[in-house]
Each structure stands twice: as C-alpha cells, then as structure tokens.
Design a protein around this motif. Structure first.
Motif, PDB file in Angstrom:
ATOM      1  N   THR A 187       0.144   8.561   9.077  1.00  0.00           N
ATOM      2  CA  THR A 187      -0.740   9.638   9.669  1.00  0.00           C
ATOM      3  C   THR A 187       0.021  10.166  10.871  1.00  0.00           C
ATOM      4  OG1 THR A 187      -2.021   8.114  10.811  1.00  0.00           O
ATOM      5  CG2 THR A 187      -2.841   8.406   8.604  1.00  0.00           C
ATOM      6  N   PHE A 188       0.839   9.439  11.562  1.00  0.00           N
ATOM      7  CA  PHE A 188       1.432  10.104  12.586  1.00  0.00           C
ATOM      8  C   PHE A 188       2.678  10.911  12.339  1.00  0.00           C
ATOM      9  CE2 PHE A 188       0.288   5.931  14.933  1.00  0.00           C
ATOM     10  CZ  PHE A 188      -0.975   6.168  15.009  1.00  0.00           C
ATOM     11  N   GLY A 189       2.788  11.055  10.991  1.00  0.00           N
ATOM     12  CA  GLY A 189       4.058  12.027  10.817  1.00  0.00           C
ATOM     13  C   GLY A 189       5.102  11.435  10.098  1.00  0.00           C
ATOM     14  N   TYR A 190       5.185   9.949   9.928  1.00  0.00           N
ATOM     15  CA  TYR A 190       6.332   9.421   9.497  1.00  0.00           C
ATOM     16  C   TYR A 190       6.500   9.248   7.823  1.00  0.00           C
ATOM     17  CZ  TYR A 190       7.298   8.188  14.123  1.00  0.00           C
ATOM     18  OH  TYR A 190       7.498   8.488  15.635  1.00  0.00           O
ATOM     19  N   THR A 191       7.397   9.027   7.092  1.00  0.00           N
ATOM     20  CA  THR A 191       7.317   8.910   5.742  1.00  0.00           C
ATOM     21  C   THR A 191       7.160   7.549   5.491  1.00  0.00           C
ATOM     22  OG1 THR A 191       9.681   7.949   5.615  1.00  0.00           O
ATOM     23  CG2 THR A 191       9.330  10.616   5.361  1.00  0.00           C
ATOM     24  N   SER A 192       6.442   7.093   4.355  1.00  0.00           N
ATOM     25  CA  SER A 192       6.278   5.860   3.594  1.00  0.00           C
ATOM     26  C   SER A 192       7.278   4.670   3.932  1.00  0.00           C
ATOM     27  CB  SER A 192       5.738   5.904   2.324  1.00  0.00           C
ATOM     28  OG  SER A 192       4.674   6.543   2.064  1.00  0.00           O
ATOM     29  N   GLN A 193       8.524   5.145   3.599  1.00  0.00           N
ATOM     30  CA  GLN A 193       9.739   4.176   3.928  1.00  0.00           C
ATOM     31  C   GLN A 193      10.096   3.986   5.409  1.00  0.00           C
ATOM     32  OE1 GLN A 193      12.593   5.699   1.668  1.00  0.00           O
ATOM     33  NE2 GLN A 193      12.252   4.199  -0.002  1.00  0.00           N
ATOM     34  N   GLN A 194       9.906   5.140   6.276  1.00  0.00           N
ATOM     35  CA  GLN A 194      10.041   4.890   7.838  1.00  0.00           C
ATOM     36  C   GLN A 194       8.954   4.047   8.230  1.00  0.00           C
ATOM     37  OE1 GLN A 194       9.945   9.204   8.687  1.00  0.00           O
ATOM     38  NE2 GLN A 194      11.913   9.360   9.019  1.00  0.00           N
ATOM     39  N   ALA A 201       0.816  -1.219  -0.193  1.00  0.00           N
ATOM     40  CA  ALA A 201       0.011   0.093   0.061  1.00  0.00           C
ATOM     41  C   ALA A 201       0.895   1.127  -0.057  1.00  0.00           C
ATOM     42  CB  ALA A 201      -0.906  -0.121   1.263  1.00  0.00           C
ATOM     43  N   VAL A 202       2.139   1.069   0.564  1.00  0.00           N
ATOM     44  CA  VAL A 202       2.936   2.424   0.747  1.00  0.00           C
ATOM     45  C   VAL A 202       4.079   2.155  -0.229  1.00  0.00           C
ATOM     46  CG1 VAL A 202       2.239   2.962   2.894  1.00  0.00           C
ATOM     47  CG2 VAL A 202       4.095   1.529   2.541  1.00  0.00           C
ATOM     48  N   MET A 203       4.144   1.099  -1.138  1.00  0.00           N
ATOM     49  CA  MET A 203       5.178   0.946  -2.351  1.00  0.00           C
ATOM     50  C   MET A 203       4.523   1.233  -3.641  1.00  0.00           C
ATOM     51  SD  MET A 203       6.554  -2.684  -0.662  1.00  0.00           S
ATOM     52  CE  MET A 203       7.582  -2.927  -1.967  1.00  0.00           C
ATOM     53  N   GLY A 204       3.284   1.968  -3.628  1.00  0.00           N
ATOM     54  CA  GLY A 204       2.908   2.141  -5.015  1.00  0.00           C
ATOM     55  C   GLY A 204       1.437   1.331  -5.544  1.00  0.00           C
ATOM     56  N   GLN A 235       5.932  -9.379  10.662  1.00  0.00           N
ATOM     57  CA  GLN A 235       5.916  -7.904  10.787  1.00  0.00           C
ATOM     58  C   GLN A 235       7.147  -7.588  10.662  1.00  0.00           C
ATOM     59  OE1 GLN A 235       2.765  -7.341  14.160  1.00  0.00           O
ATOM     60  NE2 GLN A 235       3.006  -5.500  13.143  1.00  0.00           N
ATOM     61  N   ILE A 236       8.669  -8.037  11.454  1.00  0.00           N
ATOM     62  CA  ILE A 236       9.510  -7.683  11.419  1.00  0.00           C
ATOM     63  C   ILE A 236      10.269  -8.255   9.975  1.00  0.00           C
ATOM     64  CG2 ILE A 236      11.891  -8.244  12.370  1.00  0.00           C
ATOM     65  CD1 ILE A 236      10.301  -9.140  14.905  1.00  0.00           C
ATOM     66  N   PHE A 237      10.154  -9.441   9.511  1.00  0.00           N
ATOM     67  CA  PHE A 237      10.708  -9.746   8.056  1.00  0.00           C
ATOM     68  C   PHE A 237      10.147  -9.014   7.060  1.00  0.00           C
ATOM     69  CE2 PHE A 237      10.532 -12.451   4.386  1.00  0.00           C
ATOM     70  CZ  PHE A 237      11.830 -12.791   4.196  1.00  0.00           C
ATOM     71  N   GLY A 238       8.699  -9.055   7.034  1.00  0.00           N
ATOM     72  CA  GLY A 238       8.141  -8.358   5.876  1.00  0.00           C
ATOM     73  C   GLY A 238       8.396  -6.783   6.039  1.00  0.00           C
ATOM     74  N   GLY A 239       8.332  -6.166   7.227  1.00  0.00           N
ATOM     75  CA  GLY A 239       8.566  -4.818   6.877  1.00  0.00           C
ATOM     76  C   GLY A 239      10.059  -4.411   6.392  1.00  0.00           C
ATOM     77  N   PHE A 240      10.911  -5.456   6.868  1.00  0.00           N
ATOM     78  CA  PHE A 240      12.511  -4.849   6.447  1.00  0.00           C
ATOM     79  C   PHE A 240      12.431  -5.413   4.887  1.00  0.00           C
ATOM     80  CE2 PHE A 240      14.381  -5.255  10.918  1.00  0.00           C
ATOM     81  CZ  PHE A 240      14.648  -3.986  11.174  1.00  0.00           C
ATOM     82  N   LEU A 241      12.142  -6.327   4.641  1.00  0.00           N
ATOM     83  CA  LEU A 241      11.952  -6.875   3.213  1.00  0.00           C
ATOM     84  C   LEU A 241      11.422  -6.002   2.408  1.00  0.00           C
ATOM     85  CD1 LEU A 241      12.751  -9.042   0.990  1.00  0.00           C
ATOM     86  CD2 LEU A 241      10.711 -10.155   1.341  1.00  0.00           C
ATOM     87  N   ALA A 242      10.060  -5.404   2.633  1.00  0.00           N
ATOM     88  CA  ALA A 242       9.251  -4.130   1.884  1.00  0.00           C
ATOM     89  C   ALA A 242      10.161  -2.991   1.779  1.00  0.00           C
ATOM     90  CB  ALA A 242       8.097  -4.059   2.565  1.00  0.00           C
ATOM     91  N   TYR A 243      10.915  -2.586   2.844  1.00  0.00           N
ATOM     92  CA  TYR A 243      11.637  -1.550   3.191  1.00  0.00           C
ATOM     93  C   TYR A 243      12.906  -1.511   2.205  1.00  0.00           C
ATOM     94  CZ  TYR A 243      14.966   2.027   5.058  1.00  0.00           C
ATOM     95  OH  TYR A 243      15.627   2.984   5.508  1.00  0.00           O
ATOM     96  N   GLY A 244      13.436  -2.682   2.305  1.00  0.00           N
ATOM     97  CA  GLY A 244      14.737  -2.856   1.066  1.00  0.00           C
ATOM     98  C   GLY A 244      14.199  -2.907  -0.403  1.00  0.00           C
ATOM     99  N   VAL A 245      13.165  -3.700  -0.739  1.00  0.00           N
ATOM    100  CA  VAL A 245      12.775  -3.826  -2.010  1.00  0.00           C
ATOM    101  C   VAL A 245      11.976  -2.173  -2.525  1.00  0.00           C
ATOM    102  CG1 VAL A 245      10.817  -4.519  -3.588  1.00  0.00           C
ATOM    103  CG2 VAL A 245      12.017  -6.048  -2.104  1.00  0.00           C
ATOM    104  N   SER A 246      11.735  -1.580  -1.635  1.00  0.00           N
ATOM    105  CA  SER A 246      11.058  -0.071  -1.844  1.00  0.00           C
ATOM    106  C   SER A 246      12.310   0.588  -2.533  1.00  0.00           C
ATOM    107  CB  SER A 246      10.499   0.503  -0.692  1.00  0.00           C
ATOM    108  OG  SER A 246      11.727   0.802   0.320  1.00  0.00           O
ATOM    109  N   PHE A 247      13.590   0.370  -2.432  1.00  0.00           N
ATOM    110  CA  PHE A 247      14.698   1.109  -2.854  1.00  0.00           C
ATOM    111  C   PHE A 247      14.968   0.761  -4.193  1.00  0.00           C
ATOM    112  CE2 PHE A 247      15.198   2.255   1.670  1.00  0.00           C
ATOM    113  CZ  PHE A 247      15.369   3.560   1.467  1.00  0.00           C
TER     114      PHE A 247
END
Length: 533
Positions: free
Chosen positions: A335-342, A102-105, A218-230
C-alpha cells in the motif's frame, strides 16, 4: 558447630534443603514440605542420591573453580540455547507463513474474499487459545519437557505441509486452527527451561537468544519467500513454500525430542556433579526446577495475584500490534507503493532492526538489573513509527514513500517488550504449578491480543488501514503505564518481604533460606524471593 553436627553434614550434605524435618532454629518448628512428592524434583535427586557426599564435594569444586564454572555455563548454553532458538525460529516462521503467501497467490488460489484472510490469521490464535491450559498441564504431568515439545513440533510441521493441499477457505481454516493448537506449548515451556537453568540476572539475555529468532525469521522468511516467488512451475510457489518449511520443522522437532534436556536433573549429557553444580548455582533464585504434581492451591493463588493480571494486561496490549503487523506487514508495504516481490524483500530490514533491538534489550535488562526501563525504551520507536504511518499515508495515499518505509522499520522494535514480559515470568514466579498457570495465562493473553490485532486491520479500510495504525499507537501508549505500575508493585512486594525478614534472626534466615530453595513454594509464600523490576 559440634563434632556430631559436622559429621552429619558431611554424611548428608543436602540435609539443609530438606524441609520435611522440623526447624531446629525456629521456635515453631517450621516444616516447609510434608513429603518429597511435594518438593521440587531437585530435592528428590539430592536427597536420594547414593553418592550424595561425593557429588556434593565434586559439585562445589566446580562452583569454586572459575575455569570449571565458566566451562559449565558454556556447556549449558550450547546444550540449551541452539535448540530453543531453532524452535522459536520455526514457530514464528510457521505461524507467519500466511503473511508471506498472502502476496504469493494464496488468496487468489483459495478464493479468499472480504475478511477471510483476517479470519485465517485469527483462527491460528483461536486454536492456540483453546489448547493453552490443557497442553501446559499435560506437559507438567508428563514432566518430560524436551520430549513433549519435540513431538508437538513434528506434528505441527506435518500440519504445515498440509497447507499446500488446501484449495478452499474451509481447508485453510482447519489447518490454521490445528497449527495454533500444536504451537501453543512452545513459549511457556521455553520460559520454564530458562528459569530452571539460569540465575535471574542471566535470564533476560538467554530469553533474547531465542526470542531474537522472531526477527531473524523475517529476514530468512522474506528472502526465502522472495526466491520461491520466482519459481516457474505448475505447482504454485506458495505451496512449495509450505512444504519446504514443513519438512524443516519436522527435522528440528526430531532433534529437540532427542537432545533437549527435560530438566537439570534429567540432563543425560551432564554428570551428577555437574547437575549438583547447576542446582546450587540457581538455588538463590528460590524458584526451583519442576514438580509433576499439579497443586490446586498454587493454581488458585495465581488467579488471586494482582501481578499476574498486570502481566496479562501488558501482554494483551503488546500483542494487539503484533497480531496486526505480523500478518499485514507485507500488505502494508504494497500500500506504500511497492510491488509484491519488493514487499517480501523489504520485510527483511525490519527483521534486522528487531534482531538488534531484542539482543540489546536482553543484554541491558540483565546488566542493569532492570526490565521495566528497558521495556519502555524499546516501545517508544514503534509508537513513533505508527504515528509516521498515519501522518505520511493519509487515506491510503502515500505522501512519502521513503518515510513510510523508515516507519515500517521502526515498528520492528516493540517485539522486545513481550520478550521481557517472558523474562519477567521466568524471574518473578515461583512454585511450579503457579509458573505453569501464569505462563498459560500469559500466552492466552497473547492470543487474545493477537486475535484483536488481526481485526484492527479491516479490509474495507484498504489501502489506508487507519484503525490498525491507530490501534498500535493507542495500545503501546497504554502499555507504558501498565509497565510503570508493574515496576512499583514489584518494589512494594520486595519491601514487604524485607519487613518479614527483619523479624527473623540470622540463624533463622540462614536455615529457612536453604529449606525454601527447593520446596516448590510460591513466590508469595517465600520471604526470600526477590522480584526483578
């Protein structure tokens, strides 16, 4: 005991479990089963084994030797636990991929507008809901749980890869619904497997070993999605993400189909003596292993059992927050003020909080012999966290960014409540058709709750999503009362059984307890059944 009786027991060591013969102690000559087809598959294995006397002696030797017994339990754990954990890890990761993308486009690339995103979250559970009863009864009829589960996993891995080809809302709607259909078999089958292999006071911890993967995801998916987002390619990063997870899922599905035992009786890696030891170890559960015959009377009893309805209500109430948070957690962080990648990276600490909570809750529920008290303990922090989100983010205007992040972490604790509801089903239901029906109803309730949960977060309320946050507080508060009611009702049923047993002689109790162990009778028809509270 006469010489003839002693000789008969040596030649037929498992005869005491055979309820086809009229009781020699009960004046009414009680018969607990008519044929072996009516009984648990364990009884057929024990009664028909050509070396019954030999494997009975070898199995008892394992149980009487602490070193061999510990080795057997370790072998069960290493055979069962890693595969169940891998399955649950991928199931939760696969169904929540929408939250990461949802936050990757994906919303822009597939032209999602208004409630489209919420509807896609909901459609997964619609497919799940529609398939739950058919898939569970088909699995029971086939009676090859490991193979059936593995094939379903490989199919949903393929479907997950198909997400990458979608360019419209309609395409995503189809694959999301199909994903729900093929994932619907997972949790009930895992609960059945845990109930077959472990004692009641071992089941909470073992369920936590696979359920913790929800949080690890959540830990694995979050980091994987974070890496792939770049990823800087012409192929969208969210499409790469779907293909990678899909391939991983298919590989695990193949391993499950090849190596997960269908039941203790059908476990290829276990010797016959070890199978006997496994069955004798869990016979006091009074819930057996499995039976391929769908028994209508057990299905009807399920729909008349108040306990089942209370479990279903508790499941709905615990799933409404899950439906919202599992799909909107990343969005809420933005919505709390963090960027999509954060937001993708900051999802991982919530997973760590959830993982610690699930493992601790599973351990304590077995150690204390108490599911309900531990369940209440894990729900309260999430109620506090949702309350903080409301108070610190009035009207979608963050008043305290750090406080809101802490509140988000606190919401990771409540997932352990549903884990204990699954453990409750493993411990508190007997009769294979009743187990299957109860687990299906529980997962249908899970679907209903998650569908409602996705709709509590309304797009027109962005960025505050006030109704979603209020629903978390309201439903989890109501859940606390249902858990207390379940505790008292379980205790009431135990007292009823104690009264029934008080009217029997010791000889009657000793004989009937053995006959009921693998008779595939329901918990309500077995006075020796003890409900965990």
């Amino acid at each position: 005991m006469s010489f003839e009786q002693e000789k008969h027991e040596k030649e037929n060591p498992f005869a005491a479990f055979d309820g086809r013969k009229a009781s020699v102690v009960d004046p009414n000559g009680t018969v607990t089963i008519q044929t072996l087809k009516d009984a648990d598959e364990a009884l057929t294995f024990l009664e028909n084994h050509p070396r019954a006397a030999e494997i009975a002696e070898e199995g008892n030797a394992i149980l009487e030797d602490p070193v061999q017994l510990k080795k057997l339990v370790r072998k069960i754990d290493f055979t069962i636990a890693p595969l169940l954990a891998a399955v649950y890890f991928l199931q939760f990761l696969d169904k929540t991929t929408l939250s990461y993308t949802a936050v990757m486009g994906i919303r822009t690339d597939t032209h999602l507008v208004g409630q489209d995103y919420s509807n896609l979250s909901m459609l997964f559970y619609v497919g799940f809901l529609a398939a739950e009863f058919p898939t569970q009864y088909l699995a029971q009829h086939i009676s090859r749980l490991g193979l059936y589960l593995g094939v379903n996993i490989m199919i949903w891995g393929l479907i997950l890869g198909f997400h990458a080809a979608c360019t419209t809302y309609a395409g995503l709607a189809i694959v999301r619904t199909l994903l729900g259909i093929f994932e619907s078999c997972v949790a009930p089958i895992l609960v059945l497997i845990i109930a077959m292999w472990y004692k009641k006071m071992e089941q909470g911890r073992r369920v936590s070993w696979f359920y913790v993967c929800n949080s690890l995801t959540q830990i694995f998916g979050g980091f994987l999605a974070y890496g792939v987002s770049f990823a800087n390619t012409k192929f969208a990063s969210w499409r790469i993400f779907y293909i990678a997870i899909g391939v991983m899922t298919m590989v695990v599905g193949l391993l499950v189909a090849l190596y997960l035992p269908d039941s203790p009786v059908k476990a290829r890696r276990f010797t016959d003596a070890e199978k006997v030891a496994v069955l004798m170890r869990v016979k006091d559960n009074q819930s057996g292993t499995q039976n391929a015959v769908i028994k209508k009377e057990q299905v009807f009893e399920t729909f008349k059992d108040l306990r089942v309805y209370l479990v279903c209500l508790a499941t709905v109430l615990s799933s409404i927050p899950n439906g919202g948070l599992s799909n909107f957690s990343s969005i809420l962080l933005t919505t709390f003020g963090y960027t999509s990648q954060q937001a993708l990276a900051l999802n991982t600490p919530s997973g760590l909080v959830g993982a610690v909570c699930v493992l601790l809750v599973g351990y304590l529920s077995d150690k204390w012999g108490d599911r309900s008290i531990v369940m209440l303990i894990c729900i309260l922090p999430t109620i506090l966290g949702a309350g903080m989100m409301i108070g610190l983010d009035p009207g979608g205007i963050p008043a305290n960014k750090a406080g809101l992040l802490a509140a988000s972490f606190l919401t990771g604790t409540f997932g352990a409540a549903f884990m204990l509801l699954l453990a409750w089903n493993a411990s508190n239901i007997a009769g294979h058709s009743k187990k299957v029906t109860t687990n299906a109803l529980t997962l249908i309730s899970f679907c209903v709750g998650n569908i409602l949960g996705t709709q509590t977060f309304q797009s027109y309320q962005a960025p505050g999503y006030i109704s979603g946050k209020i629903s978390i507080v309201a439903t989890l508060s109501a859940l606390c009362f249902v858990i207390v009611a379940l505790r008292f009702y379980n205790d009431h049923l135990n007292k009823q059984n104690q009264k029934t047993l008080a009217g029997m002689s010791e000889a009657e109790k000793r004989e009937l307890r053995e006959r009921m162990a693998f008779a595939d009778q329901t918990d309500r028809k077995n006075p020796f059944f003890v409900y965990t509270h």
